[in-house]
Design a protein around this motif. Structure first.
Motif, PDB file in Angstrom:
ATOM      1  N   LYS A   1     -11.874  18.822  14.273  1.00  0.00           N
ATOM      2  CA  LYS A   1     -12.608  18.150  13.204  1.00  0.00           C
ATOM      3  C   LYS A   1     -11.784  17.012  12.609  1.00  0.00           C
ATOM      4  N   THR A   2     -10.492  17.257  12.439  1.00  0.00           N
ATOM      5  CA  THR A   2      -9.601  16.210  11.922  1.00  0.00           C
ATOM      6  C   THR A   2      -9.599  14.999  12.843  1.00  0.00           C
TER       7      THR A   2
ATOM      8  N   GLU B   1     -11.871  14.059  14.933  1.00  0.00           N
ATOM      9  CA  GLU B   1     -13.176  13.397  14.861  1.00  0.00           C
ATOM     10  C   GLU B   1     -13.287  12.525  13.615  1.00  0.00           C
ATOM     11  N   GLU B   2     -12.815  13.042  12.483  1.00  0.00           N
ATOM     12  CA  GLU B   2     -12.858  12.265  11.233  1.00  0.00           C
ATOM     13  C   GLU B   2     -11.978  11.016  11.340  1.00  0.00           C
ATOM     14  N   LEU B   3     -10.814  11.159  11.947  1.00  0.00           N
ATOM     15  CA  LEU B   3      -9.927   9.997  12.106  1.00  0.00           C
ATOM     16  C   LEU B   3     -10.563   8.958  13.023  1.00  0.00           C
ATOM     17  N   GLU B   4     -11.212   9.432  14.090  1.00  0.00           N
ATOM     18  CA  GLU B   4     -11.895   8.505  14.991  1.00  0.00           C
ATOM     19  C   GLU B   4     -13.024   7.770  14.270  1.00  0.00           C
ATOM     20  N   ASN B   5     -13.594   8.415  13.257  1.00  0.00           N
ATOM     21  CA  ASN B   5     -14.677   7.787  12.491  1.00  0.00           C
ATOM     22  C   ASN B   5     -14.164   6.862  11.400  1.00  0.00           C
ATOM     23  N   GLY B   6     -12.819   6.759  11.275  1.00  0.00           N
ATOM     24  CA  GLY B   6     -12.247   5.775  10.380  1.00  0.00           C
ATOM     25  C   GLY B   6     -11.727   6.278   9.056  1.00  0.00           C
ATOM     26  N   LEU B   7     -11.811   7.589   8.786  1.00  0.00           N
ATOM     27  CA  LEU B   7     -11.255   8.104   7.539  1.00  0.00           C
ATOM     28  C   LEU B   7      -9.735   7.970   7.534  1.00  0.00           C
ATOM     29  N   LEU B   8      -9.163   7.812   6.345  1.00  0.00           N
ATOM     30  CA  LEU B   8      -7.718   7.722   6.217  1.00  0.00           C
ATOM     31  C   LEU B   8      -7.076   9.082   6.478  1.00  0.00           C
ATOM     32  N   LEU B   9      -5.860   9.041   6.977  1.00  0.00           N
ATOM     33  CA  LEU B   9      -5.148  10.279   7.292  1.00  0.00           C
ATOM     34  C   LEU B   9      -5.003  11.157   6.059  1.00  0.00           C
ATOM     35  N   GLY B  10      -4.695  10.533   4.905  1.00  0.00           N
ATOM     36  CA  GLY B  10      -4.555  11.296   3.671  1.00  0.00           C
ATOM     37  C   GLY B  10      -5.844  11.990   3.271  1.00  0.00           C
TER      38      GLY B  10
ATOM     39  N   VAL C   1      -8.264  12.934   5.320  1.00  0.00           N
ATOM     40  CA  VAL C   1      -8.556  14.001   6.271  1.00  0.00           C
ATOM     41  C   VAL C   1      -7.632  15.195   6.038  1.00  0.00           C
ATOM     42  N   TYR C   2      -6.375  14.920   5.726  1.00  0.00           N
ATOM     43  CA  TYR C   2      -5.448  16.017   5.479  1.00  0.00           C
ATOM     44  C   TYR C   2      -5.864  16.798   4.236  1.00  0.00           C
ATOM     45  N   ALA C   3      -6.297  16.075   3.201  1.00  0.00           N
ATOM     46  CA  ALA C   3      -6.754  16.746   1.991  1.00  0.00           C
ATOM     47  C   ALA C   3      -7.978  17.632   2.261  1.00  0.00           C
TER      48      ALA C   3
ATOM     49  N   GLY D   1      -6.308  20.090   5.725  1.00  0.00           N
ATOM     50  CA  GLY D   1      -4.961  20.648   5.652  1.00  0.00           C
ATOM     51  C   GLY D   1      -4.269  20.764   6.994  1.00  0.00           C
ATOM     52  N   VAL D   2      -4.619  19.904   7.930  1.00  0.00           N
ATOM     53  CA  VAL D   2      -4.066  19.945   9.279  1.00  0.00           C
ATOM     54  C   VAL D   2      -3.445  18.593   9.601  1.00  0.00           C
ATOM     55  N   LEU D   3      -2.248  18.646  10.188  1.00  0.00           N
ATOM     56  CA  LEU D   3      -1.559  17.417  10.572  1.00  0.00           C
ATOM     57  C   LEU D   3      -0.790  17.646  11.869  1.00  0.00           C
TER      58      LEU D   3
END
Length: 222
Positions: A201-202, A204-213, A215-217, A220-222
């Protein structure tokens, strides 16, 4: 659910050593990844199965009436489906090469699914052709005869900095080898599968352009 009830072939397709290491960290077990000098003979192969341990010691001669392979042969002949031979040689070593083509062939016929050693391996071209996962501490042509001898099997050993007991779950891929103690294997697997879902899911969210911060919030995965 016990670890033995999991479909290891299915797990091999979705798990990876890094996620298992992370989950073991969460369980307070921070020394379950073998030291990074242990590498796969074939980066493309993934290995998961149950440890069968063998303990080697350095030797410097062989008696005429001695079979220096006796304990090693007994271990290989007793391997069961989904077993992984884990051979502790106090490596990295430049003397003991406990694994080669013939042990690979014999182990495959018993249904074993891999080998891990902090010692050396040889017959590398033949092992790669067999597509049998082997993780090693180095490559060399030396026979173990007169240089090293398996003294005991199926007792707790240390291999590449990790304590391993027969029955522990062993996972290896291009990133390295992780050992999951048998008594918590089912809980670790369930937690790892959950973490894989979160990581997917993380990603996928990053691929959709969300900031790493962001997505981590959220995950909680990095």
């Amino acid at each position: 659910m016990s670890a033995a009830q999991f479909d290891l072939e299915a797990l091999k397709k979705v798990l990876y050593s890094a996620v298992l290491s992370d989950v073991l960290d969460d369980f307070g077990l921070t020394h379950q990844a073998m030291l990074p000098f242990v590498r796969p003979l074939d980066d493309s192969l993934t290995m998961i199965g149950y440890a069968r341990t063998g303990l080697f010691m350095n030797t410097y001669s062989v008696r005429e009436d001695e079979n220096p392979y006796e304990v090693e042969i007994a271990l290989i002949d007793d391997l069961k489906p989904n077993d992984i031979a884990v051979l502790g040689c106090d490596g990295p070593t430049t003397r003991i090469a406990p694994w080669g083509e013939l042990l690979t062939t014999a182990s495959r016929k018993r249904g074993a699914v891999g080998c891990v050693t902090d010692g050396l391996v040889r017959d590398v071209r033949h092992i790669r052709n067999l597509e049998f996962p082997v993780f090693h501490g180095g490559i060399g042509p030396l026979d173990s005869r007169g240089r090293g001898k398996m003294m005991a099997r199926d007792l707790p050993i240390e291999c590449a900095g990790v304590t391993v007991a027969s029955g522990d779950l062993v996972f290896g891929d291009v990133d390295g080898v992780v050992v999951v103690p048998q008594k918590i294997a089912a809980d670790v697997i369930q937690a790892a599968l959950k973490k894989v879902t979160s990581e997917n899911k993380t990603r996928e969210e990053l691929e959709n352009g969300l900031l790493l911060g962001e997505v981590y919030a959220k995950y909680g995965v990095l």
